[in-house]
Design an enzyme around this catalytic site. Structure first.
Site, PDB file in Angstrom:
ATOM      1  N   LYS A 169      44.768  34.464  51.782  1.00 48.71           N
ATOM      2  CA  LYS A 169      45.804  34.626  52.812  1.00 48.71           C
ATOM      3  C   LYS A 169      45.929  33.430  53.766  1.00 48.71           C
ATOM      4  O   LYS A 169      46.923  33.314  54.487  1.00 48.71           O
ATOM      5  CB  LYS A 169      45.510  35.890  53.651  1.00 48.71           C
ATOM      6  CG  LYS A 169      45.705  37.166  52.892  1.00 48.71           C
ATOM      7  CD  LYS A 169      47.174  37.448  52.673  1.00 48.71           C
ATOM      8  CE  LYS A 169      47.422  38.388  51.532  1.00 48.71           C
ATOM      9  NZ  LYS A 169      48.435  37.987  50.605  1.00 48.71           N
TER      10      LYS A 169
ATOM     11  N   TYR B 240      48.814  41.956  48.866  1.00 47.34           N
ATOM     12  CA  TYR B 240      48.465  40.773  48.074  1.00 47.34           C
ATOM     13  C   TYR B 240      49.685  39.863  47.918  1.00 47.34           C
ATOM     14  O   TYR B 240      49.591  38.646  48.084  1.00 47.34           O
ATOM     15  CB  TYR B 240      47.953  41.223  46.700  1.00 47.34           C
ATOM     16  CG  TYR B 240      47.317  40.128  45.892  1.00 47.34           C
ATOM     17  CD1 TYR B 240      45.979  39.782  46.072  1.00 47.34           C
ATOM     18  CD2 TYR B 240      48.047  39.418  44.929  1.00 47.34           C
ATOM     19  CE1 TYR B 240      45.385  38.770  45.335  1.00 47.34           C
ATOM     20  CE2 TYR B 240      47.461  38.406  44.186  1.00 47.34           C
ATOM     21  CZ  TYR B 240      46.131  38.089  44.390  1.00 47.34           C
ATOM     22  OH  TYR B 240      45.554  37.079  43.664  1.00 47.34           O
TER      23      TYR B 240
ATOM     24  N   TYR C  65      39.437  39.228  39.464  1.00 49.20           N
ATOM     25  CA  TYR C  65      38.522  39.444  40.589  1.00 49.20           C
ATOM     26  C   TYR C  65      37.443  40.401  40.088  1.00 49.20           C
ATOM     27  O   TYR C  65      37.749  41.552  39.778  1.00 49.20           O
ATOM     28  CB  TYR C  65      39.251  40.088  41.770  1.00 49.20           C
ATOM     29  CG  TYR C  65      40.244  39.192  42.481  1.00 49.20           C
ATOM     30  CD1 TYR C  65      41.520  38.983  41.972  1.00 49.20           C
ATOM     31  CD2 TYR C  65      39.908  38.563  43.684  1.00 49.20           C
ATOM     32  CE1 TYR C  65      42.444  38.168  42.628  1.00 49.20           C
ATOM     33  CE2 TYR C  65      40.826  37.754  44.349  1.00 49.20           C
ATOM     34  CZ  TYR C  65      42.076  37.550  43.827  1.00 49.20           C
ATOM     35  OH  TYR C  65      42.981  36.752  44.477  1.00 49.20           O
TER      36      TYR C  65
ATOM     37  N   HIS D 220      52.608  34.486  38.570  1.00 42.97           N
ATOM     38  CA  HIS D 220      51.858  35.630  38.031  1.00 42.97           C
ATOM     39  C   HIS D 220      52.441  36.951  38.523  1.00 42.97           C
ATOM     40  O   HIS D 220      52.756  37.101  39.697  1.00 42.97           O
ATOM     41  CB  HIS D 220      50.385  35.541  38.458  1.00 42.97           C
ATOM     42  CG  HIS D 220      49.639  34.444  37.753  1.00 42.97           C
ATOM     43  ND1 HIS D 220      48.282  34.285  37.854  1.00 42.97           N
ATOM     44  CD2 HIS D 220      50.070  33.463  36.934  1.00 42.97           C
ATOM     45  CE1 HIS D 220      47.908  33.241  37.128  1.00 42.97           C
ATOM     46  NE2 HIS D 220      48.976  32.719  36.567  1.00 42.97           N
TER      47      HIS D 220
ATOM     48  N   PRO E 149      38.212  34.038  52.074  1.00 40.38           N
ATOM     49  CA  PRO E 149      39.199  33.620  51.075  1.00 40.38           C
ATOM     50  C   PRO E 149      39.681  34.713  50.108  1.00 40.38           C
ATOM     51  O   PRO E 149      40.708  34.524  49.447  1.00 40.38           O
ATOM     52  CB  PRO E 149      38.480  32.506  50.308  1.00 40.38           C
ATOM     53  CG  PRO E 149      37.034  32.752  50.540  1.00 40.38           C
ATOM     54  CD  PRO E 149      36.922  33.375  51.895  1.00 40.38           C
TER      55      PRO E 149
HETATM   56  C1  DHB Z   1      42.392  31.199  44.619  1.00 39.27           C
HETATM   57  C2  DHB Z   1      41.681  31.406  45.773  1.00 39.27           C
HETATM   58  C3  DHB Z   1      41.573  32.673  46.300  1.00 39.27           C
HETATM   59  O1  DHB Z   1      40.891  32.880  47.432  1.00 39.27           O
HETATM   60  C4  DHB Z   1      42.140  33.761  45.651  1.00 39.27           C
HETATM   61  O2  DHB Z   1      41.999  34.992  46.188  1.00 39.27           O
HETATM   62  C5  DHB Z   1      42.859  33.546  44.520  1.00 39.27           C
HETATM   63  C6  DHB Z   1      42.984  32.253  43.998  1.00 39.27           C
HETATM   64  C7  DHB Z   1      42.512  29.815  44.066  1.00 39.27           C
HETATM   65  O3  DHB Z   1      41.977  28.879  44.665  1.00 39.27           O
HETATM   66  O4  DHB Z   1      43.099  29.646  43.001  1.00 39.27           O
END
Ligand code: DHB
Length: 408
Positions: free
Chosen positions: A298, A386, A202, A72, A294
């Site tokens: 990271k 990111y 997001y 991506h 999450p």
């Molecule tokens: C996923 C998990 C995340 O915490 C995130 O920020 C982006 C993607 C995932 O599990 O695909």
């Protein structure tokens, strides 16, 4: 048993460390308290930074990821019912890869076993001893017989996650722990449906955060912010979809493509750092040393960065008898860890609903989102973090591994 580096835990950190040591001719044994089926089947996050992908590529474990991963170039931040794209690639020259953690684990287990590496699964009662001596040891019990075994090591790597025995083996007087708990968690689902969006979304919504990720053309990964005490039984599939649709809705009529929910669970969220990450001949890596919430994914990437630093430092010791990099291990890792803690906390704060927020706080949160999506300076900062900050390791050290190793 005798080995150079005894590794506790066959998660991404332990497996990648063992792989990187093997490539330098350094011997290791991994022990793991779960079975192979369990570690290969546990559903976790799945976003790899560019440097994690590069590490896998340069060490020959990326073939399946290159075939099955999704690359991506941007993400969407959605708020007030409108999507705003952050072009990660344009801003940083990097991409992110969606490839699930348990797939990384499968690839690394296979690579270790193909190279005759030793991974002992389903052990019990693991403990660490003699860390202050030149022969630190790991004790455990075999699954089949219950008999006690001892591994005498030069060094021990504690890659055994937040609840493992390694961190508590550092005397309390030596370690300082920093922690923050969040009053919410994430409900994550896997759904049998085609992707609703080409990139991750997001979403900040007054009802709470939602995230649309992916796994394959047939399986989607989605998350919802829920209360920390909420129970999965409270969430029927219908309720999950209804809530996701509400939080992701946009003024242009966007709708998620729904499908059967094949897996669902709730994870709690915390930030945690143990300082130092090393004590005598014990080195912590990954979740044993730090946890991030999450948002921004990271955790796995930090674990991979730690073991890259550790594998390089151990290589310098075995090749050159240079202990300098080992001595600096904790400081080197913690600089990057704290920046990832900062970023994960920033993303979590910016995107979630906070019950304690006043109307003023809510407007500040929306202004933050407006700023980060409209200012190139601010979105570059988000994109850089990111996509992943650099790992403090000499560039191309893996490619330069030609010096013959000193034999112990
Ligand atoms: C996923 C998990 C995340 O915490 C995130 O920020 C982006 C993607 C995932 O599990 O695909």
């Amino acid at each position: 048993m005798r080995t150079q580096v005894g590794i506790i835990g066959a998660g991404p950190a332990g497996l990648m460390l063992s792989h990187l040591l093997h490539l330098q001719g350094i011997d290791s044994i991994i022990i793991e308290n779960r079975s192979r089926e369990e570690i290969e089947g546990t559903i976790r996050a799945g976003l790899l930074e560019q440097c994690t992908v590069d590490l896998m590529k340069s060490t020959g474990v990326a073939q399946r990821m290159m075939r099955e991963g999704h690359f991506h170039e941007g993400i969407e931040l959605r708020f007030k019912g409108k999507g705003h794209r952050i072009n990660i690639h344009d801003l940083t020259g990097k991409k992110v890869t969606v490839y699930a953690q348990h797939e990384v684990i499968k690839d690394l287990v296979q690579a270790r076993l193909d190279a005759d590496g030793t991974i002992i699964f389903s052990v019990h009662d693991t403990s660490l001893h003699d860390l202050e001596t030149t022969q630190p040891t790991i004790r455990f019990k075999w699954e089949e017989t219950g008999e006690q075994e001892e591994i005498i090591c030069d060094y021990i790597a504690g890659c055994d996650g937040f609840h493992g025995p390694s961190r508590p083996a550092i005397p309390e007087t030596v370690r300082k722990e920093y922690q923050k708990k969040y009053p919410f968690g994430w409900l994550g689902i896997l759904a049998e449906a085609p992707p609703s969006s080409p990139e991750l979304i997001y979403a900040n919504h007054e009802r709470g955060f939602a995230l649309v990720s992916t796994r394959s053309p047939e399986i989607q990964r989605l998350y919802l912010q829920v209360d920390q005490n909420d129970k999965i039984e409270n969430w029927s599939d219908e309720r999950i979809w209804e809530e996701l649709q509400l939080r992701i809705a946009s003024h242009d009529g966007f709708k998620l493509i729904e499908g059967p929910v094949i897996q669902k669970n709730i994870v709690s969220m915390r930030s945690f750092v143990c300082d130092p990450m090393q004590y005598e001949r014990l080195f912590l890596a990954g979740d044993a040393a730090h946890i991030v919430p999450p948002t921004g994914a990271k955790g796995l990437n930090l674990a991979m960065a730690d073991v890259q630093v550790l594998a390089h430092a151990l290589g310098e010791f075995y090749r050159e008898r240079n202990r300098g990099f080992l001595q600096n291990y904790s400081d080197t890792c913690l600089r990057r860890v704290w920046k990832a803690e900062r970023f994960s906390s920033y993303m979590t704060t910016m995107l979630h609903r906070h019950d304690e927020h006043t109307p003023f706080d809510q407007q500040i949160q929306l202004a933050e989102l407006d700023y980060v999506t409209s200012s190139r300076a601010s979105s570059t900062s988000l994109a850089e973090n990111y996509a992943g900050l650099p790992v403090e390791c000499p560039k191309d050290w893996i490619k330069k591994l030609e010096t013959p190793l000193l034999k112990n």
